[in-house]
Design an enzyme around this catalytic site. Structure first.
Site, PDB file in Angstrom:
ATOM      1  N   GLU A 121       6.676   4.547  -3.624  1.00 49.20           N
ATOM      2  CA  GLU A 121       7.029   3.378  -4.431  1.00 49.20           C
ATOM      3  C   GLU A 121       7.169   3.809  -5.884  1.00 49.20           C
ATOM      4  OE1 GLU A 121       4.647  -0.117  -4.288  1.00 49.20           O
ATOM      5  OE2 GLU A 121       4.543  -0.152  -2.098  1.00 49.20           O
ATOM      6  N   GLU A 167      -1.168   1.834   0.086  1.00 43.49           N
ATOM      7  CA  GLU A 167      -2.196   1.791  -0.948  1.00 43.49           C
ATOM      8  C   GLU A 167      -3.586   1.445  -0.408  1.00 43.49           C
ATOM      9  OE1 GLU A 167      -0.793  -0.619  -4.191  1.00 43.49           O
ATOM     10  OE2 GLU A 167       0.861   0.748  -4.631  1.00 43.49           O
TER      11      GLU A 167
END
Length: 770
Positions: A518, A281
């Site tokens: 994820e 991220e």
């Protein structure tokens, strides 16, 4: 073991081979075995697919291992952030002696593709160029065990909000000190929120605060210096490991690349390691910041105290400042409800003896200043982070910073391991894949690995019959279209969002594999009532809706997360998160476990397994077109096509943009096997007969519960041929829950009120006419 009407040795047939003796057939491993034994030697990328040595399309499912890798084994809530140079991550995610239990469990559950988490801090916590070789040797030994259980992994460098020392995980403390931050003085001036890594984050007023850290002074400054320090902080010169002055960007990026090169060199030769992921991220920091006075509400979470960039600069310099306070609301997630004065103590976030001499880095660069006469701050360069400060050219974080560094990183890790390693990367969270990510801007063998969560559930920590498409709302969707009802509605809602992410990847990157890196659900939703009742009804429904949506998108994924340290009270013990559907404290002792795939002893400790452990086509002798599984009946329908350019292939292709439903059938590698292997779990097959319908008269199938493998061998393998099977069990299981929808739940009331309305209208007309 259930057998078809022919003997089990007929379950493999070579196709398109002039000399079958020259080819090695798939060994009797198991469907979800990704080791060299189960794939014929390798998995490689072709178009949007992972493919094994026999040309079969591989559907990779697994877990993130593990959320506890964010913190060291000697992390102490009370003393943090002291002793940051002496931490150790040896034993994360679990001790070596426990690995067989966990790997056997993941194999039984069919989750054999692992996103293995490490952090920069774990490797290089003491200082630049000082590496924890004990930790790397531990990781090497752990990953070396995986192929025995059919597991493979990609090694992912995890970060959230830059570092533990800025409220998340990832980078070591020395990186902040190199920029000039006082890691013991970040909380009072609102430069970071650290309570979540000290065991907080569970109460209503603390829940969900940690992602706001991306906008706070410390994390935003660090990301800006890492990606664009040469452009935006050129005055900041620091000592490199060799004692010479370098820019802050050179120090941070150089250390990052050197650390990664060592990781790749240490782990890259292992059979289990198929690739590496650059960074979890990523975030742009202040780069492209549109205003010093506000953050974008649609992309940046606003909750609790949210200082603007300018307010953060003043706070970090020791000036008490009034900032906005945001609280939860509906239908928009939050709203500004009050103001509060922060940093009344006048604490500075900057070290007096640091490289900025106690001055704010951005004041040093003339972005803002303090008017001594008026005793107030003033913005001097409003567009500083939007344009190159030297040339005035408008900048783009992806094209100017991320893409070039990604290619440089890929070159380093491949040179230290091997040229065929897969590299995984993602866009900024909640953003679609940028269209600027053209072929010349990305490394070869790249996999796009975005994340997906239901943001409404994460934010509210609640799930019920009503679900919301936050992705659509943030992009201007008409609100009524963004609301869904019931389990059917949740499946449709999640499916639309995930398909949008996947197809945006195909549209920007072309035929490039997509893995959802994820995806997960909170175990403590609905005020943690399941911990009291041990009834995981809503968790089961939400996990089913999410995985059903992933199945519709025909995309592989790694669930967040498998965490042995999880317990009911502290959850994953990081910022109040509680995502692990496995808890070691609920499991049987190691001495009681049987590691065979058909052993239910491995299931203890798992929650909502009926929603997690599902059939899926692991290795398809063809191109998957459709897969849908119904949790209540254990029934699935699977459709696939034989690749090729035959005219019949037009039935499953279409013109227009890329679609998950119509994958290309041409330009596929030659199939040297017509054996499709489906993971069909013992968890649902035990004590039942497996029934396969839809095969042709010359097709064959076998099911081996001990290997949890349903093998289907097709006779007609002409290009363009479409095969479709339905698989179920007899007897049927007990229904898990009702797949409800709006009409089913409210049709009676709607009809009744409609009847009342019609009656009233008739009476009104009768009265008017009479």
């Amino acid at each position: 073991m259930s057998l078809s009407r022919t003997a089990s040795e007929a379950s493999f047939i070579l196709v398109n081979s002039e000399s079958p003796q020259e080819r090695s057939k798939p060994q009797e491993s198991f469907a979800h075995d990704w080791s060299s034994a189960g794939t014929g030697g390798k998995i490689y990328l072709h178009g949007r697919h992972f493919v094994d040595a026999y040309g079969r399309v591989c559907n990779l499912r697994g877990v993130n291992l593990s959320g506890n890798c964010k913190t060291p084994v000697n992390h102490d809530h009370h003393s943090f952030p002291a002793n940051h140079a002496d931490v150790t991550f040896v034993g994360r995610p679990f001790p070596l002696e426990d690995a067989p239990d966990h790997f056997a469990r993941l194999r039984r559950w069919g989750l054999t593709f692992v996103r293995f988490l490490i952090t920069w801090e774990a490797v290089e916590h003491t200082g630049p160029g000082i590496y924890d070789m004990e930790y790397l040797e531990y990781v090497r030994k752990l990953l070396s065990l995986m192929p025995q259980y059919g597991l493979v992994a990609f090694v992912a460098l995890h970060q959230d909000v830059w570092s533990r020392y800025t409220g998340g995980s990832g980078a070591p403390a020395w990186t902040l000190e190199a920029v000039g931050f006082d890691i013991h003085g970040l909380e009072e001036p609102g430069a970071a929120w650290l309570k979540g890594v000290r065991g907080g984050g569970h109460t209503e007023d603390e829940r969900g605060l940690w992602p706001c850290g991306y906008q706070k002074l410390a994390a935003a400054t660090m990301a800006t210096c890492f990606w664009g320090g040469d452009m935006f902080a050129p005055k900041l010169k620091v000592k490199g490991p060799d004692g010479k002055d370098v820019s802050i960007q050179q120090l941070l990026q150089g250390s990052f690349l050197n650390m990664w090169e060592l990781v790749a060199k240490t782990l890259g030769d292992l059979e289990a390691v198929i690739g590496f992921e650059i960074m979890n991220e990523p975030h742009r920091g202040y780069i492209e910041l549109q205003s010093m006075h506000a953050f974008d509400y649609n992309t940046d979470l606003h909750l609790g105290h949210v200082p603007t960039a300018f307010q953060s600069f003043m706070l970090g310099s020791g000036h008490p400042t009034t900032v906005g306070v945001w609280t939860r609301s509906f239908p928009m997630p939050t709203r500004l409800t009050s103001q509060a004065v922060l940093n009344t103590a006048g604490q500075k976030a900057w070290l007096d003896n640091g490289p900025t001499q106690g001055k704010c880095l951005w004041e040093l660069h003339g972005v803002w200043g303090w008017d001594q006469k008026k005793n107030e701050g003033v913005v001097l360069r409003e567009n500083y982070f939007k344009r190159d400060p030297e040339t005035g050219r408008e900048i783009d974080w992806y094209s100017d910073f991320y893409f070039p560094f990604l290619n440089k990183w890929a070159e380093r890790v491949r040179s230290a391991s091997s040229a065929d390693k897969v590299v995984l990367c993602e866009a900024i969270p909640n953003e679609f894949c940028p269209k600027s990510w053209t072929a010349e801007r990305r490394p070869v063998n790249m996999v796009y690995a975005p994340h997906w969560y239901d943001l409404n559930t994460l934010f509210m920590k609640a799930f019920g019959n009503f679900s919301v498409n936050v992705q659509g709302l943030s992009r201007g969707m008409f609100p009524l279209k963004a609301f869904y009802w019931g389990q059917k509605g949740a499946r449709d809602n999640f499916a639309l969002q995930i398909r949008n992410i996947v197809e945006a990847g195909y549209e920007s990157l072309g035929e490039t594999p997509v893995i959802i890196g994820e995806c997960g659900i909170p175990m403590d939703m609905n005020k943690g009532e399941a911990f009291e009742t041990d009834r995981w009804h809503w968790q089961m429904k939400m996990m089913d809706a999410m995985v059903a949506a992933l199945e519709r998108a025909l995309v592989g994924f790694t669930l967040w997360n498998y965490n042995p340290d999880n317990d009911d009270h502290t959850g994953d013990d990081w910022n109040g998160e509680n995502f692990s559907w496995f808890s070691q404290k609920r499991a049987l002792p190691s001495t009681w476990l049987d590691h065979t795939q058909s052993s239910p002893t491995l299931d203890n400790g798992g929650r909502i397994l009926r929603a997690v452990v599902r059939p899926y086509p692991a290795k398809t002798a063809g191109v998957p077109l459709r897969f849908e599984y119904e949790i209540n009946t254990y029934e699935f329908t699977f459709e696939w096509a034989i690749p090729g350019s035959a005219e019949s292939a037009s039935t499953v292709t279409q013109k227009g943009g890329p679609s998950v439903r119509t994958p290309p059938l041409n330009d596929m590698p030659p199939l040297t096997s017509n054996k499709t292997e489906i993971f069909y779990p013992s968890l649902i097959a035990h004590g039942r007969n497996v029934v396969v319908r839809g095969l042709g008269k010359d097709d064959r199938w076998t099911y081996d519960e001990s290997r949890q493998t349903l093998a289907i061998v097709t006779a007609d393998n002409a290009p363009g041929t479409v095969h479709r099977v339905t698989v179920c069990v007899d007897p049927l299981p007990k229904e898990t829950f009702e797949v409800n929808d709006f009409w089913g739940d409210f049709s009676g009331q709607i009809l009744a009120w409609s009847l009342v309305l019609v009656t009233l209208v008739v009476l009104l007309f009768s009265w008017l006419l009479g």
